[in-house]
Design an enzyme around this catalytic site. Sequence first.
Site, PDB file in Angstrom:
ATOM      1  N   HIS A 256      -9.204   0.955  -0.623  1.00  0.00           N
ATOM      2  CA  HIS A 256      -8.370   0.997   0.591  1.00  0.00           C
ATOM      3  C   HIS A 256      -8.156   2.453   1.018  1.00  0.00           C
ATOM      4  CE1 HIS A 256      -5.830  -1.846   3.004  1.00  0.00           C
ATOM      5  NE2 HIS A 256      -5.419  -0.709   3.499  1.00  0.00           N
TER       6      HIS A 256
ATOM      7  N   GLY B  67     -13.766   7.116   0.538  1.00  0.00           N
ATOM      8  CA  GLY B  67     -14.182   8.475   0.226  1.00  0.00           C
ATOM      9  C   GLY B  67     -15.385   8.988   0.979  1.00  0.00           C
ATOM     10  N   LEU B  68     -16.015   8.147   1.804  1.00  0.00           N
ATOM     11  CA  LEU B  68     -17.230   8.573   2.518  1.00  0.00           C
ATOM     12  C   LEU B  68     -16.883   9.627   3.566  1.00  0.00           C
ATOM     13  CD1 LEU B  68     -18.904   5.093   3.123  1.00  0.00           C
ATOM     14  CD2 LEU B  68     -19.397   6.710   1.297  1.00  0.00           C
TER      15      LEU B  68
ATOM     16  N   ARG C 195       3.083   5.891   0.172  1.00  0.00           N
ATOM     17  CA  ARG C 195       2.380   7.074   0.688  1.00  0.00           C
ATOM     18  C   ARG C 195       3.420   8.135   1.013  1.00  0.00           C
ATOM     19  NH1 ARG C 195      -0.472   2.773   4.564  1.00  0.00           N
ATOM     20  NH2 ARG C 195      -1.339   1.512   2.873  1.00  0.00           N
TER      21      ARG C 195
ATOM     22  N   GLN D  14     -10.379  -8.732  10.415  1.00  0.00           N
ATOM     23  CA  GLN D  14      -9.788  -8.441   9.107  1.00  0.00           C
ATOM     24  C   GLN D  14      -8.429  -9.105   9.006  1.00  0.00           C
ATOM     25  OE1 GLN D  14      -6.990  -6.051   8.914  1.00  0.00           O
ATOM     26  NE2 GLN D  14      -6.718  -6.471   6.745  1.00  0.00           N
TER      27      GLN D  14
ATOM     28  N   ASP E 104     -16.748   0.955   0.939  1.00  0.00           N
ATOM     29  CA  ASP E 104     -16.065   2.019   1.664  1.00  0.00           C
ATOM     30  C   ASP E 104     -15.230   2.797   0.659  1.00  0.00           C
ATOM     31  OD1 ASP E 104     -13.033   1.377   1.794  1.00  0.00           O
ATOM     32  OD2 ASP E 104     -13.912  -0.517   2.444  1.00  0.00           O
TER      33      ASP E 104
ATOM     34  N   TYR F 285      -0.326   9.911   8.667  1.00  0.00           N
ATOM     35  CA  TYR F 285      -0.547   8.475   8.539  1.00  0.00           C
ATOM     36  C   TYR F 285      -2.039   8.178   8.429  1.00  0.00           C
ATOM     37  CZ  TYR F 285      -1.289   3.658   9.972  1.00  0.00           C
ATOM     38  OH  TYR F 285      -1.735   2.355  10.041  1.00  0.00           O
TER      39      TYR F 285
ATOM     40  N   ARG G 249      -5.252   4.422  -0.458  1.00  0.00           N
ATOM     41  CA  ARG G 249      -3.920   4.302   0.139  1.00  0.00           C
ATOM     42  C   ARG G 249      -3.031   3.309  -0.597  1.00  0.00           C
ATOM     43  NH1 ARG G 249      -3.695   6.287   5.374  1.00  0.00           N
ATOM     44  NH2 ARG G 249      -2.393   4.642   6.275  1.00  0.00           N
TER      45      ARG G 249
END
Length: 368
Positions: free
Chosen positions: A270, A303-304, A168, A131, A301, A28, A273
Amino acid sequence: MIRGSAIHSVEDARQIAKRRLPWMVFDYIDGAAGRETGAARDRAALDQITLRPLILRDVSQRSLATTLFGAPAQRPFGIAPMAMCNLAAPGADLMLARLAARYEIPHGISTIATTPMEELIEAAEGHAWFQLYFSGDGSGTFKLVERAKDAGFETLVLTADVPELGRRSRELRHGFKIPFRLGPRQMIDFALHPRWSLTTLRAGRPDMANFHKPGFRFDRRESRGRATWDTLARLRDVWPGKLVVKGVLDLSDATRLQAAGVDAIQVSTHGARQLEAAPAAISTLAEFRAALGPDFPLFYDSGLRGGEDVLKALVTGADFTFFGRALLYGIAAAGEDGLQQVWDALTAELSTAMALTGVTDLSKVRSQ
């Protein structure tokens, strides 16, 4: 074998987390949409960016501090909003909030946090953003907006890239649900990871803490697809603080958001995702910066995985960056100490990259 007391990188923490978490929970946190080619694309695009070493500059004094909406931040990276953080370890939400307070960086509090928003903004000493997901007819969404305002939040982050949940595959294979629905497969998974299972059992099952109050409900299956530009206009009217829109990858959307009066845009897939075929987030940054102008706040944001990635994003056009699952790996690996070790590794990697590229002041990074 990597020990919890020797985390030198995000990948170190990830490997420990993979061993310690139930497969369902790890997948997850770690997983992405579809065959996960979107996650690979994000990573490959970051790897393609190079930083030019410069020599014979005095880089003995370097500052990793920056400003964010006019306020000081000790690092150019913060904590992305993440749902169900306490799955990584009991108290994960509060560990992140305390980190935010120590470094004066924003802690994104998810709509689906496992600790109430009021408790988290207090623990973060005000360094918290709320958020927001739009869902259903929006009535519950705007009740959360009023609640966030009452709790003292000054920045609201509308996550706009989830009109429906991405598929996913790892979650689907494990039968992952929020809240948990336990069957034989899940029980076996938990039994094979007793450290996590016992500590979680003692602390109580993580659930969506912002919906404990009467009158608040959340159904993860409820459509989020009814949000429109009129919804954004209404949100802008009722929210007096800073308004950030997260999940933007299209230039026409970005320019329209700027015209609509949002205070910042967060470029994001995201964490790959949602839409597997989405472009690599980093590939849009330079185009966005050119179109939006040098002073419009642009966050990043996706892939960092290290401090050099932060510098790449800043050089490419971002003003500020956010880490998500990378921090949860540290918590899953070694609790609050693991989180601090990951944070220290990111800090050291960024500081070293700055020295090697002749950067001493992040405010001038795009001009160097």
